[in-house]
Design a protein around this motif. Structure first.
Motif, PDB file in Angstrom:
ATOM      1  N   GLU A 176       0.827  -1.210   0.000  1.00  0.00           N
ATOM      2  CA  GLU A 176       0.000   0.000   0.000  1.00  0.00           C
ATOM      3  C   GLU A 176       0.861   1.259   0.000  1.00  0.00           C
ATOM      4  N   ILE A 177       1.959   1.235   0.768  1.00  0.00           N
ATOM      5  CA  ILE A 177       2.875   2.380   0.817  1.00  0.00           C
ATOM      6  C   ILE A 177       3.534   2.587  -0.542  1.00  0.00           C
ATOM      7  N   TRP A 178       3.918   1.481  -1.182  1.00  0.00           N
ATOM      8  CA  TRP A 178       4.561   1.562  -2.492  1.00  0.00           C
ATOM      9  C   TRP A 178       3.601   2.161  -3.526  1.00  0.00           C
ATOM     10  N   ASP A 187       4.426   8.810   8.326  1.00  0.00           N
ATOM     11  CA  ASP A 187       4.837   7.644   9.131  1.00  0.00           C
ATOM     12  C   ASP A 187       5.648   6.669   8.279  1.00  0.00           C
ATOM     13  N   GLU A 188       5.067   5.529   7.885  1.00  0.00           N
ATOM     14  CA  GLU A 188       5.845   4.495   7.200  1.00  0.00           C
ATOM     15  C   GLU A 188       6.335   4.904   5.813  1.00  0.00           C
ATOM     16  N   GLY A 189       5.652   5.865   5.179  1.00  0.00           N
ATOM     17  CA  GLY A 189       6.041   6.287   3.839  1.00  0.00           C
ATOM     18  C   GLY A 189       7.046   7.423   3.813  1.00  0.00           C
ATOM     19  N   HIS A 190       7.479   7.871   4.987  1.00  0.00           N
ATOM     20  CA  HIS A 190       8.377   9.029   5.075  1.00  0.00           C
ATOM     21  C   HIS A 190       9.675   8.817   4.295  1.00  0.00           C
ATOM     22  N   GLN A 191      10.302   7.659   4.466  1.00  0.00           N
ATOM     23  CA  GLN A 191      11.587   7.386   3.820  1.00  0.00           C
ATOM     24  C   GLN A 191      11.462   7.414   2.300  1.00  0.00           C
ATOM     25  N   LEU A 192      10.391   6.831   1.784  1.00  0.00           N
ATOM     26  CA  LEU A 192      10.207   6.768   0.335  1.00  0.00           C
ATOM     27  C   LEU A 192       9.939   8.150  -0.249  1.00  0.00           C
ATOM     28  N   VAL A 193       9.063   8.909   0.408  1.00  0.00           N
ATOM     29  CA  VAL A 193       8.753  10.261  -0.063  1.00  0.00           C
ATOM     30  C   VAL A 193       9.992  11.157  -0.004  1.00  0.00           C
ATOM     31  N   GLY A 210      30.120  13.769   0.905  1.00  0.00           N
ATOM     32  CA  GLY A 210      30.489  14.574   2.065  1.00  0.00           C
ATOM     33  C   GLY A 210      29.750  15.893   2.157  1.00  0.00           C
ATOM     34  N   SER A 211      28.808  16.150   1.209  1.00  0.00           N
ATOM     35  CA  SER A 211      28.082  17.424   1.251  1.00  0.00           C
ATOM     36  C   SER A 211      27.129  17.483   2.437  1.00  0.00           C
ATOM     37  N   GLY A 212      26.705  16.286   2.919  1.00  0.00           N
ATOM     38  CA  GLY A 212      25.852  16.247   4.111  1.00  0.00           C
ATOM     39  C   GLY A 212      24.382  16.390   3.823  1.00  0.00           C
ATOM     40  N   TYR A 213      24.019  16.691   2.559  1.00  0.00           N
ATOM     41  CA  TYR A 213      22.590  16.902   2.256  1.00  0.00           C
ATOM     42  C   TYR A 213      21.734  15.699   2.629  1.00  0.00           C
ATOM     43  N   ALA A 214      22.094  14.540   2.082  1.00  0.00           N
ATOM     44  CA  ALA A 214      21.264  13.352   2.280  1.00  0.00           C
ATOM     45  C   ALA A 214      21.187  12.943   3.747  1.00  0.00           C
ATOM     46  N   HIS A 215      22.247  13.212   4.524  1.00  0.00           N
ATOM     47  CA  HIS A 215      22.247  12.811   5.929  1.00  0.00           C
ATOM     48  C   HIS A 215      21.284  13.656   6.752  1.00  0.00           C
ATOM     49  N   ARG A 216      20.990  14.862   6.280  1.00  0.00           N
ATOM     50  CA  ARG A 216      20.068  15.727   7.028  1.00  0.00           C
ATOM     51  C   ARG A 216      18.613  15.346   6.795  1.00  0.00           C
ATOM     52  N   TYR A 217      18.317  14.872   5.570  1.00  0.00           N
ATOM     53  CA  TYR A 217      16.925  14.645   5.217  1.00  0.00           C
ATOM     54  C   TYR A 217      16.544  13.173   5.015  1.00  0.00           C
ATOM     55  N   LEU A 218      17.502  12.372   4.588  1.00  0.00           N
ATOM     56  CA  LEU A 218      17.196  10.988   4.238  1.00  0.00           C
ATOM     57  C   LEU A 218      17.949  10.030   5.149  1.00  0.00           C
ATOM     58  N   ALA A 219      17.211   9.357   6.029  1.00  0.00           N
ATOM     59  CA  ALA A 219      17.837   8.404   6.953  1.00  0.00           C
ATOM     60  C   ALA A 219      18.360   7.198   6.173  1.00  0.00           C
ATOM     61  N   TYR A 220      19.508   6.676   6.613  1.00  0.00           N
ATOM     62  CA  TYR A 220      20.127   5.494   6.001  1.00  0.00           C
ATOM     63  C   TYR A 220      20.328   5.664   4.494  1.00  0.00           C
ATOM     64  N   SER A 221      20.757   6.852   4.085  1.00  0.00           N
ATOM     65  CA  SER A 221      20.933   7.119   2.661  1.00  0.00           C
ATOM     66  C   SER A 221      22.056   6.284   2.049  1.00  0.00           C
ATOM     67  N   HIS A 222      22.930   5.755   2.889  1.00  0.00           N
ATOM     68  CA  HIS A 222      24.085   5.002   2.378  1.00  0.00           C
ATOM     69  C   HIS A 222      23.757   3.560   2.042  1.00  0.00           C
TER      70      HIS A 222
END
Length: 227
Positions: A176-178, A187-193, A210-222
């Protein structure tokens, strides 16, 4: 940190790869069955307290996919992909789809593969199960099964796949989230959005390391969203 870590493991992987390709494939086929037995033992080990590592989720489910040994974690289902692939090679090597005569060895082979799939489903690791079933499906095509039987087999499996997805809470929720992530964006769709935002801002070439952008907004971006 993650760049250095991946480089180290990348070098180790290339070294092991170069060692592995020196092994004659005939030897790998001989040890395919023992490797499957080892896979079964490892898959059972994830449920043993003190050895297996259980991880809870927001869906209220516990996932038993890892074995903790010292400071290392092993995921047996990943190892089972290799053992099943080798085992399927030996199975279909002498299998004639036109005769369809089952001997004792082939029956045992099917039971072993089925047992591995069941143990992976119980963990649960539904994605890994689908991957292995896809490999089996292509093996069947390569072997020369009649197209009509393949279609019938596919249609027979569809109801089971439907039940496995729709009748298990967390899988149904993920589907459903997909389909509509913005409905669950808080909630559960936060990471995908949030990943959509990261892809949009990154453009065709992404953001500098190393720009840090993804670390501020996207958890577990790596991990899942490394691109």
């Amino acid at each position: 940190y993650y760049l250095k870590k991946q480089l180290v493991w990348g070098i180790v992987a290339i070294f092991l790869f170069l060692c592995f390709v020196q092994i004659p494939y005939q030897f790998l086929l001989k040890i395919a069955f023992p490797l499957c037995l080892v896979s079964i033992i490892l898959l059972i080990s994830v449920f043993i307290p003190g050895l297996g590592k259980s991880v809870g989720t927001s869906y209220g489910r516990n996932f038993n996919r890892w074995i903790q040994i010292g400071g290392f974690q092993i995921q047996p289902s990943e190892f089972s992909k290799i053992s099943v692939l080798l085992f399927l090679t030996t199975f279909f090597q002498n299998f004639d789809p036109k005769k369809m005569i089952w001997n004792r060895k082939q029956v045992i082979s099917v039971i072993v593969i089925f047992l591995i799939l069941v143990l992976i489903v119980i963990e649960p690791a539904f994605g890994t199960t689908v991957e292995i079933l896809t490999v089996i499906f292509f093996f069947i095509i390569i072997t020369g099964f009649p197209i009509r039987r393949i279609i019938l087999l596919f249609l027979a499996v569809l109801p089971l796949m439907f039940i496995l997805v729709t009748q298990v809470g967390y899988r149904k929720k993920r589907l459903e989230i997909w389909l509509d992530p913005y409905k669950y964006r808080f909630d559960e769709g936060h990471q995908l959005v949030t990943s959509f935002r990261a892809f949009f801002d990154g453009g065709s070439f992404g953001t500098p390391i190393g720009s840090g952008y993804a670390h501020r907004y996207l958890a577990y971006s790596h991990t899942d969203f490394v691109l």
